[in-house]
Write an enzyme that holds these catalytic residues in place. Sequence first.
Site, PDB file in Angstrom:
ATOM      1  N   ASP A  92      24.278  15.612 -12.292  1.00 52.19           N
ATOM      2  CA  ASP A  92      24.394  16.119 -13.662  1.00 52.19           C
ATOM      3  C   ASP A  92      25.805  16.608 -14.018  1.00 52.19           C
ATOM      4  O   ASP A  92      25.998  17.729 -14.507  1.00 52.19           O
ATOM      5  CB  ASP A  92      23.379  17.260 -13.898  1.00 52.19           C
ATOM      6  CG  ASP A  92      21.946  16.757 -13.848  1.00 52.19           C
ATOM      7  OD1 ASP A  92      21.653  15.880 -13.012  1.00 52.19           O
ATOM      8  OD2 ASP A  92      21.115  17.223 -14.652  1.00 52.19           O
ATOM      9  N   HIS A 135      27.536  26.204 -11.383  1.00 52.80           N
ATOM     10  CA  HIS A 135      26.765  25.258 -10.548  1.00 52.80           C
ATOM     11  C   HIS A 135      27.598  24.611  -9.436  1.00 52.80           C
ATOM     12  O   HIS A 135      27.042  23.957  -8.563  1.00 52.80           O
ATOM     13  CB  HIS A 135      26.171  24.137 -11.412  1.00 52.80           C
ATOM     14  CG  HIS A 135      25.180  24.631 -12.413  1.00 52.80           C
ATOM     15  ND1 HIS A 135      24.049  25.332 -12.058  1.00 52.80           N
ATOM     16  CD2 HIS A 135      25.151  24.543 -13.780  1.00 52.80           C
ATOM     17  CE1 HIS A 135      23.374  25.660 -13.150  1.00 52.80           C
ATOM     18  NE2 HIS A 135      24.018  25.191 -14.209  1.00 52.80           N
ATOM     19  N   HIS A 174      20.470  28.631 -16.837  1.00 53.63           N
ATOM     20  CA  HIS A 174      20.305  27.906 -15.573  1.00 53.63           C
ATOM     21  C   HIS A 174      20.653  28.809 -14.390  1.00 53.63           C
ATOM     22  O   HIS A 174      21.449  29.737 -14.529  1.00 53.63           O
ATOM     23  CB  HIS A 174      21.217  26.673 -15.534  1.00 53.63           C
ATOM     24  CG  HIS A 174      20.965  25.689 -16.632  1.00 53.63           C
ATOM     25  ND1 HIS A 174      21.721  25.675 -17.797  1.00 53.63           N
ATOM     26  CD2 HIS A 174      20.053  24.689 -16.747  1.00 53.63           C
ATOM     27  CE1 HIS A 174      21.280  24.695 -18.581  1.00 53.63           C
ATOM     28  NE2 HIS A 174      20.258  24.082 -17.972  1.00 53.63           N
ATOM     29  N   TYR A 305      24.719  24.996 -25.707  1.00 52.92           N
ATOM     30  CA  TYR A 305      24.839  23.620 -26.201  1.00 52.92           C
ATOM     31  C   TYR A 305      24.401  23.435 -27.635  1.00 52.92           C
ATOM     32  O   TYR A 305      24.499  22.339 -28.172  1.00 52.92           O
ATOM     33  CB  TYR A 305      24.071  22.666 -25.250  1.00 52.92           C
ATOM     34  CG  TYR A 305      24.555  22.887 -23.835  1.00 52.92           C
ATOM     35  CD1 TYR A 305      25.788  22.383 -23.428  1.00 52.92           C
ATOM     36  CD2 TYR A 305      23.838  23.687 -22.940  1.00 52.92           C
ATOM     37  CE1 TYR A 305      26.287  22.647 -22.161  1.00 52.92           C
ATOM     38  CE2 TYR A 305      24.335  23.954 -21.667  1.00 52.92           C
ATOM     39  CZ  TYR A 305      25.556  23.433 -21.295  1.00 52.92           C
ATOM     40  OH  TYR A 305      26.064  23.705 -20.054  1.00 52.92           O
TER      41      TYR A 305
HETATM   42  N1  Q9C Z   1      17.149  18.889 -18.862  1.00 55.17           N
HETATM   43  C1  Q9C Z   1      25.485  24.692 -17.508  1.00 55.17           C
HETATM   44  O1  Q9C Z   1      24.800  25.180 -18.375  1.00 55.17           O
HETATM   45  N2  Q9C Z   1      21.079  18.970 -16.742  1.00 55.17           N
HETATM   46  N3  Q9C Z   1      25.103  23.578 -16.902  1.00 55.17           N
HETATM   47  C2  Q9C Z   1      19.780  19.470 -16.656  1.00 55.17           C
HETATM   48  C3  Q9C Z   1      17.526  19.164 -17.526  1.00 55.17           C
HETATM   49  C4  Q9C Z   1      22.146  19.780 -16.228  1.00 55.17           C
HETATM   50  C5  Q9C Z   1      23.876  22.937 -17.245  1.00 55.17           C
HETATM   51  C6  Q9C Z   1      18.793  18.473 -17.129  1.00 55.17           C
HETATM   52  C7  Q9C Z   1      22.415  21.014 -17.017  1.00 55.17           C
HETATM   53  C8  Q9C Z   1      23.637  21.686 -16.503  1.00 55.17           C
HETATM   54  C9  Q9C Z   1      26.779  25.298 -17.137  1.00 55.17           C
HETATM   55 ZN    ZN Z   2      23.430  26.711 -18.369  1.00 54.63          ZN
END
Ligand code: Q9C
Ligand code: ZN
Length: 673
Positions: A92, A135, A174, A305
């Site tokens: 991801d 992450h 997350h 987002y």
């Molecule tokens: N719908 C941060 O917010 N994809 N990273 C997940 C599940 C990755 C998020 C898919 C999301 C990363 C910094």
């Molecule tokens: Zn996040």
Amino acid sequence: MGTALIYDEEMTKYKLLWVDPVCKIEVPERLTVSYEALIKNGLADRCVSVPVREATDADILLVHSEEYLEAVKTTPYLTLEDLKEFTLQYGDVYFHPNIYHCAKLAAGAALQLVDCVMTGKVRNGMALVRPPGHHSMRSAANGFCVFNNVAIAAQYAKQKHGVKRVLIVDWDVHHGQGVQYCFEDDPSVLYFSWHRYEHQKFWPQLRESDYDSVGKDKGAGFNINVPWNKVGMKNSDYLSVFCHVLLPVAYEFCPDLVLVCAGFDSAIGDPEGEMCASPDIFAHLTHLLMNLAGGKMCAVLEGGYNLTSLPQSVCQTVQTLLGDPAPRPANLGGPCESALESLHCVRSAHRQYWSCLKHAADLPASDISTKRIKLAEKEIDNTADGEEEKIVEEKVWPEPQKRVTPPVRTAVVLPDGVACPDGCKRLSSSEVSDPGTVNRLRDNFPKAADDSDALATLSSLIALVEKVTVNEMCNGLAVVRDVSMAMSCIVQHAATAPNSRVLVVCVGVIADPYPCTDNGKTLLVQFNNKEPEEQKSKYNITVHLKKGCSYVSGFTQAVLSLLLPLGYEYDPSLVLLVRMPDSGVCDSVWQQLTGLLQGLAQGHTLVLMQEAEKACVGLTASSLLGDAAPSLGQLHAPLPEDVEALERLRHRLQADWKLLRTTAPETGRGDEH
Ligand code: Q9C
Ligand code: ZN
């Protein structure tokens, strides 16, 4: 002491170059809309603008492996095909020829922020960065992250500035597994994260994101995970976790520096989080952390987002860092059942490590982790995680109201001979003596009837309350001869005003009978060490604490897990903080209390104290003006009998006050939704 803002347009100069539904939400506009909103709201101008720098190899190696750094270093020279290929090693995330440069700036921005906070150039600050960091792991990019900005900043603060204890608060939706892995066995870094989990169905679907990953070896107890097992979490759910887990532990830990993984995908409208907390909750989360570590707090952007919700949340955070009073928190019902289950589990998993949680309830008989085990047996299915595009219904919410800061922050009513503290405005009794008010006071307060001084003081108090009510000034401080009478006077006055609700916080024993009201116009919470009487009503609450060396921790615990949730649920229009002559609290506790209470009632706080205590006028004024309170030091265990008394009280009150709950009801736990 100012607020730093770090931003550089360069970090908007990379983007996804191929089709990938998972990564398409991580766009350069995330940064531009956030920064433009700060400008539009006049906030960027009020901050100290600090330039970014590139993190050096040595900085990056504080957290990452040499092999990984060398691999990332090749990416600016890869062809599109090779970039795609390189990206495939990780989960991801995407690479771009300019992302290595931006990742160095993002980490460097976090370090610049730490430098200017630790050297005292500013009090606190925020860095708006891309790519995010929490992450990324020692040898892997992940979840849009390349280098772990906040983890690097924590190591750097320890190494370069000799910081002993760092608190990392990860309010991104997350789990920052990269941060967890980095500090798992390190007791000098306390990592707290809440995250969408859904019993391990939600990305990154890790067993170790659950509440029972508490840290390892010497670091046991220093990793706190709060899994959200349902979407749609609201303001109450977030605040109750702060009041009943994070804040008590954070005060016990006593950090020298607070770093925030400030992701705003935990706000309403975000396609990833699907939570329902309003952007103004971040004003409160920020405020509640601002009296830790003497105010040294660095927020570093992570996720977020929704291009409407994100800038609103960023503005709420920065405006609070700047010291503006927080807006009144909206719709605080109580936490939902699923949040209570999580709260219950986290508290019980950590009770062996933190004395503030020692009394936490046993795990529920049918441990919620059994659900996860059941899911694991069925093999975790990815359907919740949307390989194909999932249509999430667009949410709408009102734009946060403009936060207008009154021209005068702090007004004082002081007897002659007591100097007006710097930065405050003195109210002279001549400018406020409305004859009607004075006559009414003469009738209501026979004790003061023949004392023109006393009458003048009372009428200035009324004037002060009125000015605060119309937001002409934010808060006030009055030094009076008879605190009990002054308190009664304000309570009586408030009871006549429409829509007014006064939270009266009284430290010490109330001498005169207090004009009780059960109609909800006032909520009295008093702290004293008199023998407990039976509790009077939902609106008249007494907290009993024994004096002694554990008083500070007992009192702090009572403030964080009783007074704050009560205050938030009651949602007063005014906070009246009364310091009785025998209050017995030390200066730092008093300043913490004054600071924390300003999160309520839009910061409309009125402090009353007695003439004999004029020695603490200066420090009270400083708290009202928005200075951070000094830290309390690492706390001892509170007295067991105090804790038990507090628990009994919380238990009894939780039928009336839902934010006091810390466990889910035993039956009907809502498994089948
Ligand atoms: N719908 C941060 O917010 N994809 N990273 C997940 C599940 C990755 C998020 C898919 C999301 C990363 C910094
Ligand atoms: Zn996040």
